[in-house]
Design a protein around this motif. Structure first.
Motif, PDB file in Angstrom:
ATOM      1  N   CYS A  85       0.492  -1.152  -0.018  1.00  0.00           N
ATOM      2  CA  CYS A  85       0.115   0.057   0.045  1.00  0.00           C
ATOM      3  C   CYS A  85       0.827   1.214  -0.031  1.00  0.00           C
ATOM      4  CB  CYS A  85      -0.943  -0.131   1.220  1.00  0.00           C
ATOM      5  SG  CYS A  85      -1.900   1.539   1.307  1.00  0.00           S
ATOM      6  N   ARG A  86       1.893   1.176   0.969  1.00  0.00           N
ATOM      7  CA  ARG A  86       2.754   2.124   0.884  1.00  0.00           C
ATOM      8  C   ARG A  86       3.503   2.523  -0.553  1.00  0.00           C
ATOM      9  NH1 ARG A  86       3.265   3.987   5.610  1.00  0.00           N
ATOM     10  NH2 ARG A  86       4.045   3.089   7.240  1.00  0.00           N
ATOM     11  N   ASP A  87       4.120   1.561  -1.151  1.00  0.00           N
ATOM     12  CA  ASP A  87       4.503   1.500  -2.405  1.00  0.00           C
ATOM     13  C   ASP A  87       3.583   2.114  -3.536  1.00  0.00           C
ATOM     14  OD1 ASP A  87       6.898   0.807  -1.091  1.00  0.00           O
ATOM     15  OD2 ASP A  87       6.843  -1.592  -2.069  1.00  0.00           O
ATOM     16  N   ALA A  88       2.310   1.556  -3.554  1.00  0.00           N
ATOM     17  CA  ALA A  88       1.603   2.009  -4.686  1.00  0.00           C
ATOM     18  C   ALA A  88       0.985   3.461  -4.478  1.00  0.00           C
ATOM     19  CB  ALA A  88       0.658   1.137  -4.403  1.00  0.00           C
ATOM     20  N   ASN A  89       0.942   3.842  -3.193  1.00  0.00           N
ATOM     21  CA  ASN A  89       0.394   5.295  -2.842  1.00  0.00           C
ATOM     22  C   ASN A  89       1.709   6.232  -2.731  1.00  0.00           C
ATOM     23  OD1 ASN A  89      -2.727   5.022  -2.747  1.00  0.00           O
ATOM     24  ND2 ASN A  89      -1.946   3.435  -1.281  1.00  0.00           N
ATOM     25  N   GLY A  90       2.816   5.769  -2.660  1.00  0.00           N
ATOM     26  CA  GLY A  90       4.082   6.752  -2.853  1.00  0.00           C
ATOM     27  C   GLY A  90       3.909   7.383  -1.115  1.00  0.00           C
ATOM     28  N   LEU A  91       3.831   6.540  -0.260  1.00  0.00           N
ATOM     29  CA  LEU A  91       3.721   6.889   1.273  1.00  0.00           C
ATOM     30  C   LEU A  91       5.045   6.474   1.720  1.00  0.00           C
ATOM     31  CD1 LEU A  91       0.077   5.876   1.820  1.00  0.00           C
ATOM     32  CD2 LEU A  91       0.905   8.418   1.735  1.00  0.00           C
ATOM     33  N   ALA A  92       5.663   7.431   2.541  1.00  0.00           N
ATOM     34  CA  ALA A  92       7.064   6.983   3.194  1.00  0.00           C
ATOM     35  C   ALA A  92       6.837   6.193   4.295  1.00  0.00           C
ATOM     36  CB  ALA A  92       7.720   8.363   3.738  1.00  0.00           C
ATOM     37  N   PRO A  93       7.609   5.481   4.611  1.00  0.00           N
ATOM     38  CA  PRO A  93       7.621   4.498   5.799  1.00  0.00           C
ATOM     39  C   PRO A  93       7.627   5.361   6.891  1.00  0.00           C
ATOM     40  CG  PRO A  93       9.589   3.996   4.380  1.00  0.00           C
ATOM     41  CD  PRO A  93       8.866   5.082   3.742  1.00  0.00           C
ATOM     42  N   GLN A  94       7.391   4.797   8.027  1.00  0.00           N
ATOM     43  CA  GLN A  94       7.175   5.732   9.369  1.00  0.00           C
ATOM     44  C   GLN A  94       8.053   4.970  10.387  1.00  0.00           C
ATOM     45  OE1 GLN A  94       4.724   8.076  10.524  1.00  0.00           O
ATOM     46  NE2 GLN A  94       5.412   8.475   8.638  1.00  0.00           N
ATOM     47  N   PRO A  95       9.475   5.246  10.199  1.00  0.00           N
ATOM     48  CA  PRO A  95      10.504   4.477  11.188  1.00  0.00           C
ATOM     49  C   PRO A  95      10.188   4.693  12.642  1.00  0.00           C
ATOM     50  CG  PRO A  95      11.498   6.226   9.829  1.00  0.00           C
ATOM     51  CD  PRO A  95       9.978   6.369   9.373  1.00  0.00           C
ATOM     52  N   THR A  96      10.162   3.842  13.379  1.00  0.00           N
ATOM     53  CA  THR A  96      10.212   3.901  14.948  1.00  0.00           C
ATOM     54  C   THR A  96      11.663   3.396  15.417  1.00  0.00           C
ATOM     55  OG1 THR A  96       7.943   3.547  14.722  1.00  0.00           O
ATOM     56  CG2 THR A  96       8.988   3.404  17.078  1.00  0.00           C
TER      57      THR A  96
ATOM     58  N   CYS B  77      -7.212   2.025  -4.225  1.00  0.00           N
ATOM     59  CA  CYS B  77      -6.197   2.052  -5.555  1.00  0.00           C
ATOM     60  C   CYS B  77      -6.799   2.520  -6.768  1.00  0.00           C
ATOM     61  CB  CYS B  77      -5.443   0.953  -5.712  1.00  0.00           C
ATOM     62  SG  CYS B  77      -4.077   0.736  -4.163  1.00  0.00           S
ATOM     63  N   ARG B  78      -7.730   3.479  -6.771  1.00  0.00           N
ATOM     64  CA  ARG B  78      -8.658   3.738  -8.071  1.00  0.00           C
ATOM     65  C   ARG B  78      -7.627   4.166  -9.259  1.00  0.00           C
ATOM     66  NH1 ARG B  78     -10.600   9.556  -8.230  1.00  0.00           N
ATOM     67  NH2 ARG B  78      -9.381  10.661  -6.608  1.00  0.00           N
ATOM     68  N   ASP B  79      -6.373   4.639  -8.844  1.00  0.00           N
ATOM     69  CA  ASP B  79      -5.585   4.873 -10.124  1.00  0.00           C
ATOM     70  C   ASP B  79      -5.250   3.424 -10.621  1.00  0.00           C
ATOM     71  OD1 ASP B  79      -4.346   4.467  -7.777  1.00  0.00           O
ATOM     72  OD2 ASP B  79      -2.566   5.702  -8.162  1.00  0.00           O
ATOM     73  N   ARG B  80      -4.884   2.381 -10.010  1.00  0.00           N
ATOM     74  CA  ARG B  80      -4.557   1.039 -10.380  1.00  0.00           C
ATOM     75  C   ARG B  80      -5.576   0.472 -11.041  1.00  0.00           C
ATOM     76  NH1 ARG B  80      -0.097  -1.790  -7.988  1.00  0.00           N
ATOM     77  NH2 ARG B  80      -1.510  -3.846  -8.233  1.00  0.00           N
ATOM     78  N   LEU B  81      -6.943   0.528 -10.412  1.00  0.00           N
ATOM     79  CA  LEU B  81      -8.178   0.188 -11.028  1.00  0.00           C
ATOM     80  C   LEU B  81      -8.453   0.519 -12.439  1.00  0.00           C
ATOM     81  CD1 LEU B  81     -10.863   0.057  -8.322  1.00  0.00           C
ATOM     82  CD2 LEU B  81      -9.273  -1.672  -8.964  1.00  0.00           C
ATOM     83  N   ALA B  82      -8.074   1.972 -12.641  1.00  0.00           N
ATOM     84  CA  ALA B  82      -8.210   2.431 -14.023  1.00  0.00           C
ATOM     85  C   ALA B  82      -7.223   1.997 -14.998  1.00  0.00           C
ATOM     86  CB  ALA B  82      -8.003   3.900 -13.888  1.00  0.00           C
ATOM     87  N   GLU B  83      -6.008   1.456 -14.495  1.00  0.00           N
ATOM     88  CA  GLU B  83      -5.084   0.745 -15.443  1.00  0.00           C
ATOM     89  C   GLU B  83      -5.351  -0.734 -15.404  1.00  0.00           C
ATOM     90  OE1 GLU B  83      -1.363   1.409 -13.498  1.00  0.00           O
ATOM     91  OE2 GLU B  83      -1.458   3.519 -13.584  1.00  0.00           O
TER      92      GLU B  83
END
Lengths: 408, 294
Positions: free
Chosen positions: B58-69, B170-176
């Protein structure tokens, strides 16, 4: 002298604006300004304790929801004066409308601060798709419109002053506006009653969406009605509070008779409110929650005590006449109405055990700063413009409208 | 004076009555039905092994950075809940006797509270009933966060130009022509993507095939008016942390109230007219009584 004649009674208080107290207020405003700059550059999280569970903090619960209710003096007194035709309250209208205009303007400003993407607002009239199901949209439109209406309602005070101004520009504005206001002011006054009725009920309705989050001691289909009735109580209370403080501060006659009968009105409003609250809880079979030992019950009883005590204090006629009791009761009602709103928006709102909220110091400073702006502006305006009456008036003096009429 | 007061009250009561009958005369709005083309997820918690591949995908597909603890010098991407960088998360449930996993993300309600309250429809239902977000229409009021019974929409508190963050399936992925990242990556097919009607049939089929494996209901079939993300579980849904919501959609009551009061804007206009009549009449009475005085 002419300015005073135009309105019968109201006249500027006079005196220096920059007193020690005024400068202290300005210092708070300055500190608040710095926090606002910080918020603009670093985001809401940098200055506030708001979070994903409690997305609305005191800027909404106090500045907007309670602030506009405490600014209901104009609404409550206009209801009494112009709808119920109790002309004797005329001299309370102007100061009440002024505090309302200031209160609503600052509530509007607080909303802008609180909006994450405030810059998108400019698109609202042109590009954005208005969702007519959104109660918040109705609140926003209504509050914006009412703020304009309030400044129109108070404009005669400025016009009376500007008529005698040495500036040809201000004199010109005053002369042009007078006939327009004579024709239309009453229409605006009617709007000035309609709009608060609409948006105060809607402010209550806002939290009806919190079906699973708002505690059952507060979640009721009657929320909209409770908010209207309690804002009227708060409006009257603010009028009593403000008249008492003004009389003391500016050494003016205490409008005693009027405040006494106004206090009588408050007993009725408060009794209605407390009655509605109890009947609602009993009929929905939720009254038991008030006897569960938790913080919800504690806040419920604090709130009820704050509503009931002034009703008891003001009920006997000879107590009601006591200016000290009047003032104390008014103060308690302001607290009660504010506490009720805090309970609905924050205390009774439970998004889940993983979230908690208590306002941060910076957040509180902004709220204090906005209150300071309001008080400072009030002080400056009553010193320069005809807002406060010189003496209590017996009955039916020329008010805003007929005064202007006589002048034109 | 007393006559005009009675007139005033009568006028206002009439206006109030008009407002009230406007509300009762009309039938209440019908509950919203799911779009026949509605898509969603079916999450079977009995199949989930808690590998969190969906979280990373999900992070990768949405370009979300990891949340390092940071913990004793080592870094972990271990957010504890949905947040402004995390649109789905796997949590542990533990009843004492048993434990397992539960996936959290937007439920894509049939009649979403967030969409109902959004002033300018920044949150809106799009193709397939997906609850989508348009940042250009969002003013950041956060009423969606107040309204959502699942606490799904998150806000970028640390940003000077914040957005609302939530799963958009992931509506952008669905569109593809692809499926959502979380379902594509799931090694156990614990979460699958499909039409809501098909998923619902599959869910009931699984319950019927192994009745001792599942509690006999599908969470999301009726809850809060129905959701497009459906859950199967071996323990109560409360144990999974899913809120107990009635069958009525969250916005049902408020929308009916709003429609009743503001239908055609009749009640406010009538009330305004009544107020104006009363106030003009009062002014006339006041002026007459003043002329009568010496």
């Amino acid at each position: 002298m002419r300015a005073a004649e135009l309105n019968g009674d109201a006249r500027p208080v006079g005196g220096p604006i920059f007193t020690a107290g005024f400068n202290a207020l300005l210092a708070i405003v300055g500190a608040c300004g710095l926090v606002i700059v910080w918020r603009l550059f670093r985001g809401l999280g940098a200055v506030s304790a708001m979070n994903d569970g409690y997305p609305w903090g005191i800027w909404i619960a106090y500045d907007v929801v309670s602030g506009t209710a405490l600014a209901c003096g104009g609404y409550a007194v206009a209801l009494l004066c112009y709808v119920l035709n109790k002309g004797q309250y005329h001299s309370l209208v102007r100061p009440a409308v002024l505090t309302s205009a200031l209160g609503y303007s600052l509530a509007g400003f607080a909303v802008l601060l609180d909006l994450g993407r405030y810059w998108n607002i400019w698109k609202a009239p042109f590009l954005l798709n208005w969702n007519r199901n959104s109660i918040l949209l109705e609140v926003a439109l209504c509050i914006s419109a009412y703020t304009v209406v309030l400044w129109i309602e108070i404009s005669p005070a400025f016009i009376e002053r500007w008529r005698d101004s040495t500036s040809p520009l201000l004199r010109g504005i005053a002369e042009r506006l007078t006939p327009f206001l004579n024709r239309t002011l009453l229409w605006f006054m009617a709007l000035g009653i309609l709009l608060p009725t609409m948006h105060h009920s809607s402010l209550g309705a806002l939290m009806l969406i919190g079906v699973s989050k708002l505690h059952q001691l507060w979640f009721t289909p009657l929320l909209p009605l409770m908010f209207v009735v309690s804002c009227i109580a708060m409006g009257y209370a603010v009028v009593v509070f403000e008249a008492t403080v003004s009389a003391r501060l500016f050494k003016r006659p205490h409008e005693h008779k009027m405040l006494t009968s106004l206090s009588g009105v408050m007993v009725g409003v408060l009794t209605t409110l407390v009655g509605m609250r109890l009947v609602d809880l009993i009929s929905r079979q939720r009254i038991g929650l008030a006897f569960t030992p938790d913080r919800y019950a504690l806040f419920f009883w604090l709130e009820m005590a704050a509503f009931i005590t002034p009703a008891i204090l003001l009920a006997p006629k000879d107590w009601r006449r006591d200016p000290g009791i009047q003032f104390l009761s008014a103060l308690m009602m302001m607290v009660a109405g504010t506490l009720y709103r805090f309970d609905v928006f924050l205390v009774g709102f439970n998004p889940g055990p993983q979230f908690s909220y208590f306002p941060s110091a910076f957040e509180t400073l902004v709220t204090l700063g906005l209150i300071a702006v309001e008080v400072a502006a009030y002080l400056a305006i009553v010193k320069r413009f005809p807002i406060l009456s010189g003496a209590p008036v017996a009955a039916g003096p020329p008010g805003l409208v007929s005064g202007l009429r006589a002048a034109s | 004076m007393s006559i005009s007061r009675r007139t005033a009250l009568k006028g206002l009561l009439t206006a109030g009555a008009v407002a009230a009958t406007g509300g009762t005369a009309r039938a209440a709005l019908p509950p919203k039905r799911p779009d026949p083309e509605a898509v969603g997820l079916l999450y079977d918690s009995t199949q989930c092994i808690g590998c969190r591949a969906c979280v990373t995908a999900c992070r990768d597909a949405n370009g979300l950075a990891p949340q390092p603890t940071s913990l004793r010098g080592a870094a972990y991407d271990a957010p504890t809940d949905l947040n402004a960088h995390t649109k789905t998360i796997i949590k542990l449930w533990n009843t004492g006797d048993a434990h397992g996993y539960v996936k959290t993300q937007c439920m894509h309600c049939v009649d979403p509270a967030c969409v109902s309250v959004c002033m300018f429809s920044a949150l809106h239902k799009t193709a397939g009933g997906i609850v989508a977000y348009d940042k250009d229409a969002c003013i950041g009021c956060r009423y969606c966060q107040v309204a959502c019974p699942f606490d799904v929409p998150k806000f970028e508190w640390a940003s000077a130009t914040p957005k609302i963050v939530k799963c958009e399936l992931c509506r952008d992925r669905l569109a593809e022509g692809k499926e959502p990242a979380c379902t594509a990556v799931c090694p156990r097919k614990a979460v699958i993507f499909g039409k809501r009607s098909d998923l619902l049939r599959e869910a009931h089929h699984r319950i019927a095939a192994s009745p001792d494996r599942y509690v006999p209901t599908v969470y999301g079939e009726h809850e809060a008016g129905g959701t497009q993300v459906l859950y199967l579980s071996s323990v109560s849904f409360a144990a999974l942390g899913l809120p107990a919501l009635g069958d009525q959609a969250i916005p049902y009551f408020t929308e009916n109230l709003q429609h009743a009061i503001y239908q055609g804007f009749i009640a406010p206009v009538v009330l305004y007219g009544a107020l104006a009549v009363v106030m003009f009449r009062n002014r006339k009475l006041t002026e007459e009584s003043q002329e009568g005085q010496p």
